[in-house]
Design a protein around this motif. Structure first.
Motif, short mmCIF file in Angstrom:
data_model
loop_
_atom_site.label_atom_id
_atom_site.label_comp_id
_atom_site.label_asym_id
_atom_site.label_seq_id
_atom_site.Cartn_x
_atom_site.Cartn_y
_atom_site.Cartn_z
N LEU A 157 0.82 -1.07 -0.14
CA LEU A 157 0.01 0.08 -0.01
C LEU A 157 0.95 1.38 0.03
O LEU A 157 0.65 2.18 -0.48
CB LEU A 157 -1.00 -0.03 1.22
N ASP A 159 3.73 1.27 -1.47
CA ASP A 159 4.40 1.34 -2.86
C ASP A 159 3.31 2.29 -3.64
O ASP A 159 3.63 3.28 -4.37
CB ASP A 159 4.64 0.07 -3.27
N ALA A 160 2.17 1.78 -3.60
CA ALA A 160 1.07 2.39 -4.22
C ALA A 160 0.92 3.91 -3.95
O ALA A 160 0.76 4.78 -4.87
CB ALA A 160 -0.21 1.59 -4.12
N ALA A 161 0.84 4.20 -2.71
CA ALA A 161 0.82 5.72 -2.57
C ALA A 161 1.82 6.54 -3.00
O ALA A 161 1.73 7.49 -3.58
CB ALA A 161 0.93 5.72 -0.89
N LEU A 162 3.24 5.91 -2.89
CA LEU A 162 4.49 6.50 -3.73
C LEU A 162 4.21 6.73 -5.15
O LEU A 162 4.52 7.74 -5.78
CB LEU A 162 5.65 5.72 -3.28
N MET A 163 3.68 5.73 -5.72
CA MET A 163 3.34 5.47 -6.99
C MET A 163 2.43 6.67 -7.57
O MET A 163 2.43 7.32 -8.57
CB MET A 163 3.01 4.15 -7.48
N LEU A 164 1.57 7.11 -6.74
CA LEU A 164 0.30 8.11 -6.84
C LEU A 164 0.90 9.38 -6.60
O LEU A 164 0.45 10.39 -6.68
CB LEU A 164 -0.78 7.78 -6.12
N GLY A 165 2.39 9.54 -6.09
CA GLY A 165 2.93 10.92 -5.94
C GLY A 165 2.77 11.44 -4.44
O GLY A 165 2.98 12.53 -4.26
N THR A 166 2.60 10.54 -3.53
CA THR A 166 2.63 10.76 -2.20
C THR A 166 3.98 11.34 -1.62
O THR A 166 5.09 10.37 -1.76
CB THR A 166 2.12 9.88 -1.02
N PRO A 167 4.19 12.65 -1.13
CA PRO A 167 5.57 12.91 -0.83
C PRO A 167 5.97 12.09 0.45
O PRO A 167 5.14 11.64 1.35
CB PRO A 167 5.19 14.33 -0.19
N TYR B 87 -2.16 -2.73 -10.43
CA TYR B 87 -1.51 -3.74 -9.61
C TYR B 87 -2.44 -4.99 -9.93
O TYR B 87 -3.72 -4.77 -9.79
CB TYR B 87 -1.24 -3.76 -8.26
N ASN B 156 -4.64 10.40 -12.39
CA ASN B 156 -3.32 10.91 -11.87
C ASN B 156 -2.37 11.58 -13.20
O ASN B 156 -1.45 12.17 -13.09
CB ASN B 156 -2.44 9.94 -11.31
#
Lengths: 260, 254
Positions: A157, A159-167, B87, B156
């Motif tokens: 989760l 990883d997914a958040a980082l992928m979506l651009g979470t600082p 995913y 996005n």
């Protein structure tokens, strides 16, 4: 679907209620009225009804329950704040974990009641000592549940958040914290039950009012109805507290209703 | 065709493994290919052949053991919102509603609500979830969850969307439906997609270009340009012929 669910709820209520009633009837039949070692349900009921308005010692039954609950309230809130903060520190910082975790594991098995003598020495015989003992009782489950939840947050989760651009510095507030809210709530339920059990012990050790005091005083006066009434008040109050927590969980965490 | 979006340059990947001969296991062996803008590229290969690892490397979730991956001339080292991913295990945030999940990316990047809310709604409508905006993932079926996953990636506005066997966990019927819908969305949006699958039919149905991989360690065996006009029919002669040819190519490897 909906209808079936309501049916099951009614079934539970009816069978549960019947079982309790049966238990009371058997209890009434088995115990001799005026016994010196126990009290009948009717005697207990009479005692409670009578003391809703008249005092047992310093206050009514409501008063005693209120004293105990207010002590739980203070100790519990302090434990929640400290426990959640400590658990999050241990889960997020390796240094904190290495230093604090063994210490916590060492203190954890000591039951709250074992702290009574020290609490009285440190805080005197009044309220602060009881807050401290309840604090210990509630603190452990808050730390345990929050910590376990925080270290088990799904890395995928994040990883997914980082992928979506979470600082990266906001990952904690965006992902870790929301993900562990259900575990914190589970801890909060155990902690509240613990705190309620602990307050009785603390009051039996040293107090001038409260449900624990009521029981102890009943023993000194050989008043069986007072002892069993105190126990009944503990049981009913504990039951209501647990039900309230379940209701809160269901309505506050809509996204993760645990099946029961 | 369009300019190069992703360039894989002699990628290899080894994992430590005590079970293997030399204490490591090689999953990717000297893989080089480009993904071009506006193209639907499919990586096709048998299960466990390192395709997912390759996609994770392109996403920035993992680093290669050798070689490099470039996104428009910049080396990829971390995940970034310019590379969206769908995913196989979906990974929605269970504490957010459908709308919350779809609009998550722009929101956490501090983009103005006025800018992204209409876009989130557009993609929720496009994946057929109108009316489910306030529903939590726990109430959705597998297929519906993956629709949210796709809308989340599109909302996005990434440069490229990486799809890692997105329909692998769905039942056959839902899978057909999702393939058809994805194909429609892609024809409308014309964005760059890199799609991983082990299903030959799925590859031929969706792809502009298929890159066929060998068994582990994965190497590129062959490339196919698919020029069958869309919407494609699973039973058309040219579809079946191509499917047969690629099947033979893969069976050759067994």
């Amino acid at each position: 679907m909906k209808k079936r669910k309501t049916n099951i709820q009614w079934e539970r209520l009816i069978y549960g209620g019947a079982a309790i009633l049966l238990f009371l009837v058997i209890w009434q039949i088995l115990v001799k009225p005026g016994s010196a070692k126990f009290a009948t349900p009717l005697e207990v009921g009479e005692f409670i009804l009578q003391h809703i308005t008249t005092k047992v010692g310093p206050c009514t039954i409501w008063g005693h329950a209120g004293w105990s609950l207010s002590r739980v309230g203070v100790g519990y809130i302090l434990a929640a704040a400290a426990g959640i903060v400590l658990a999050l520190l241990m889960s997020q910082s390796k240094v904190c974990n290495i230093i604090l975790h063994p210490l916590f594991d060492l203190l954890r098995p000591i039951p709250p009641i074992a702290w009574v003598p020290l609490a009285i020495l440190w805080f005197g015989i009044f309220e602060k000592a009881k807050y401290f003992i309840i604090f210990i009782g509630a603190f452990v489950p808050f730390v345990m549940n929050t910590y376990t939840g925080a270290v088990r947050v799904d890395k995928k989760l994040i990883d997914a958040a980082l992928m979506l651009g979470t600082p990266p510095r906001t990952i904690f507030f965006r992902v870790v914290f929301p993900a562990i809210v259900p575990q914190i709530f589970a801890g909060a339920q155990v902690a509240l039950t613990n705190a309620w059990m602990t307050v009785i012990g603390a009051e039996m050790a040293r107090a001038t009012e409260g449900v624990g005091w009521m029981i102890l005083k009943g023993m000194e006066n050989a008043d069986m109805a007072q002892i069993v009434s105190g126990m009944a008040v503990i049981g009913v109050t504990g039951f209501l507290i647990a039900a309230l927590m379940r209701w809160l969980e269901k309505h506050l965490i809509k996204w993760n209703v645990r099946e029961r | 065709m369009g300019e190069t979006v992703i360039k894989c340059d002699h990628i290899s990947k080894k994992f430590e493994s005590l079970k293997a001969k030399n204490n490591f296991i090689e999953v990717l062996n000297d893989v080089s290919f480009d993904v071009r803008a506006g193209e639907f590229t499919v990586l096709l290969g048998p299960g466990q052949c390192g395709k997912t690892t390759l996609l994770n490397i392109i996403a920035g979730h993992e680093l290669p053991s050798g070689g490099r991956v470039l996104e428009r001339d910049n080396e990829i080292k971390d995940p970034a919102p310019s590379r969206g991913m769908v995913y196989q295990d979906i990974r929605l945030f269970p504490w957010l509603t459908v709308m919350g999940n779809v609009s998550y990316g722009p929101k956490v990047q501090g983009i103005d609500k006025k800018d992204y809310l209409p876009r989130a709604q557009k993609f929720i409508d496009l994946v057929g979830l109108t009316g489910f905006e306030d529903t939590y993932p726990i109430k959705l079926s597998g297929g519906m969850k993956q629709r949210v996953g796709i809308a989340r990636a599109y909302c996005n506005q990434p440069d490229i969307i990486l799809m890692d066997e997105p329909f692998g966990a769905l039942d056959a019927q839902t899978r057909y439906m999702m393939q058809e819908e994805l194909s429609k969305i892609w024809q409308k949006e014309k964005n760059t997609v890199l799609f991983v699958t082990n299903n030959i039919e799925e590859a031929v149905y969706l792809a502009d270009r298929i890159i066929v991989f060998s068994r582990c360690p994965a190497k590129i065996k062959k490339e196919y340009q698919i020029n069958i006009p869309r919407p494609r029919k699973l039973t058309s002669v040219e579809f079946l012929e191509l499917r047969k040819e690629i099947t033979a190519q893969i069976e050759d490897d067994m």
